[in-house]
Design a protein around this motif. Structure first.
Motif, PDB file in Angstrom:
ATOM      1  N   VAL A   1       0.732  -1.261   0.110  1.00 13.32           N
ATOM      2  CA  VAL A   1       0.033  -0.184   0.031  1.00 13.32           C
ATOM      3  C   VAL A   1       0.759   1.099  -0.003  1.00 13.32           C
ATOM      4  O   VAL A   1       0.642   2.184  -0.622  1.00 13.32           O
ATOM      5  CB  VAL A   1      -1.009   0.101   1.093  1.00 13.32           C
ATOM      6  CG1 VAL A   1      -1.596   1.266   1.303  1.00 13.32           C
ATOM      7  CG2 VAL A   1      -1.827  -1.282   1.161  1.00 13.32           C
ATOM      8  N   GLU A   2       1.850   1.124   0.644  1.00 14.83           N
ATOM      9  CA  GLU A   2       2.898   2.406   0.818  1.00 14.83           C
ATOM     10  C   GLU A   2       3.392   2.614  -0.541  1.00 14.83           C
ATOM     11  O   GLU A   2       3.463   3.899  -1.108  1.00 14.83           O
ATOM     12  CB  GLU A   2       4.062   1.844   1.639  1.00 14.83           C
ATOM     13  CG  GLU A   2       3.591   1.989   3.118  1.00 14.83           C
ATOM     14  CD  GLU A   2       2.967   0.589   3.750  1.00 14.83           C
ATOM     15  OE1 GLU A   2       3.168  -0.425   2.729  1.00 14.83           O
ATOM     16  OE2 GLU A   2       2.126   0.665   4.432  1.00 14.83           O
ATOM     17  N   THR A   3       3.507   1.596  -1.397  1.00 20.66           N
ATOM     18  CA  THR A   3       4.186   1.727  -2.674  1.00 20.66           C
ATOM     19  C   THR A   3       3.208   2.440  -3.546  1.00 20.66           C
ATOM     20  O   THR A   3       3.419   3.183  -4.529  1.00 20.66           O
ATOM     21  CB  THR A   3       4.983   0.359  -3.430  1.00 20.66           C
ATOM     22  OG1 THR A   3       6.025   0.158  -2.513  1.00 20.66           O
ATOM     23  CG2 THR A   3       5.301   0.812  -4.627  1.00 20.66           C
ATOM     24  N   LEU A   4       1.988   1.632  -3.600  1.00 20.86           N
ATOM     25  CA  LEU A   4       0.833   2.289  -4.329  1.00 20.86           C
ATOM     26  C   LEU A   4       0.621   3.718  -4.065  1.00 20.86           C
ATOM     27  O   LEU A   4       0.308   4.387  -5.109  1.00 20.86           O
ATOM     28  CB  LEU A   4      -0.406   1.304  -3.951  1.00 20.86           C
ATOM     29  CG  LEU A   4      -0.258  -0.162  -4.565  1.00 20.86           C
ATOM     30  CD1 LEU A   4      -1.442  -0.981  -4.097  1.00 20.86           C
ATOM     31  CD2 LEU A   4      -0.101  -0.100  -5.943  1.00 20.86           C
ATOM     32  N   THR A   5       0.369   4.079  -2.601  1.00 24.22           N
ATOM     33  CA  THR A   5       0.193   5.569  -2.474  1.00 24.22           C
ATOM     34  C   THR A   5       1.397   6.468  -2.568  1.00 24.22           C
ATOM     35  O   THR A   5       1.147   7.710  -2.767  1.00 24.22           O
ATOM     36  CB  THR A   5      -0.581   5.486  -0.951  1.00 24.22           C
ATOM     37  OG1 THR A   5       0.300   5.025  -0.011  1.00 24.22           O
ATOM     38  CG2 THR A   5      -1.930   4.805  -0.757  1.00 24.22           C
ATOM     39  N   GLY A   6       2.383   6.021  -2.361  1.00 25.08           N
ATOM     40  CA  GLY A   6       3.572   6.906  -2.403  1.00 25.08           C
ATOM     41  C   GLY A   6       4.096   7.026  -3.592  1.00 25.08           C
ATOM     42  O   GLY A   6       4.829   8.138  -4.008  1.00 25.08           O
ATOM     43  N   LYS A   7       4.068   6.115  -4.635  1.00 23.52           N
ATOM     44  CA  LYS A   7       4.618   6.071  -5.817  1.00 23.52           C
ATOM     45  C   LYS A   7       3.630   6.373  -7.000  1.00 23.52           C
ATOM     46  O   LYS A   7       3.935   7.261  -7.792  1.00 23.52           O
ATOM     47  CB  LYS A   7       5.604   5.091  -5.978  1.00 23.52           C
ATOM     48  CG  LYS A   7       6.370   4.839  -7.639  1.00 23.52           C
ATOM     49  CD  LYS A   7       7.127   3.641  -7.597  1.00 23.52           C
ATOM     50  CE  LYS A   7       8.242   3.775  -8.747  1.00 23.52           C
ATOM     51  NZ  LYS A   7       8.982   2.644  -8.963  1.00 23.52           N
ATOM     52  N   TYR A   8       2.803   5.297  -6.980  1.00 27.63           N
ATOM     53  CA  TYR A   8       1.897   5.467  -8.122  1.00 27.63           C
ATOM     54  C   TYR A   8       0.721   6.320  -8.129  1.00 27.63           C
ATOM     55  O   TYR A   8       0.319   6.747  -9.204  1.00 27.63           O
ATOM     56  CB  TYR A   8       1.266   3.845  -8.361  1.00 27.63           C
ATOM     57  CG  TYR A   8       2.658   3.170  -8.799  1.00 27.63           C
ATOM     58  CD1 TYR A   8       3.346   3.200 -10.090  1.00 27.63           C
ATOM     59  CD2 TYR A   8       3.123   1.972  -7.722  1.00 27.63           C
ATOM     60  CE1 TYR A   8       4.306   2.346 -10.214  1.00 27.63           C
ATOM     61  CE2 TYR A   8       4.268   1.144  -8.259  1.00 27.63           C
ATOM     62  CZ  TYR A   8       4.659   1.314  -9.324  1.00 27.63           C
ATOM     63  OH  TYR A   8       5.797   0.448  -9.658  1.00 27.63           O
ATOM     64  N   LEU A   9       0.069   6.434  -6.997  1.00 29.21           N
ATOM     65  CA  LEU A   9      -0.945   7.394  -6.799  1.00 29.21           C
ATOM     66  C   LEU A   9      -0.503   8.722  -7.422  1.00 29.21           C
ATOM     67  O   LEU A   9      -1.393   9.387  -8.321  1.00 29.21           O
ATOM     68  CB  LEU A   9      -1.540   7.335  -5.445  1.00 29.21           C
ATOM     69  CG  LEU A   9      -2.829   8.288  -5.045  1.00 29.21           C
ATOM     70  CD1 LEU A   9      -4.017   7.896  -6.168  1.00 29.21           C
ATOM     71  CD2 LEU A   9      -3.360   7.963  -3.647  1.00 29.21           C
TER      72      LEU A   9
END
Length: 50
Positions: free
Chosen positions: A8-16
């Motif tokens: 979730v951290e990667t999704l919200t921090g990088k991709y979102l």
């Protein structure tokens, strides 16, 4: 975490943020398209009524 999972951290921090930037650009493009001047097509022939 499995090989196919993304945190979730990667999704919200990088991709979102990238997704939000793309959405904002698409929204701006759509707003520009909707605000364009619309000119009627020139008439090339007269229509006969009758």
């Amino acid at each position: 975490m499995g090989a196919a999972e993304t945190s979730v951290e990667t999704l919200t921090g990088k991709y979102l943020p990238l997704l939000l930037d793309a959405a904002a650009a698409a929204s701006a493009d759509w707003a520009a398209w909707q605000s364009r001047p619309i000119e009627p097509a020139p008439r090339t022939a007269k229509r006969e009524v009758g």
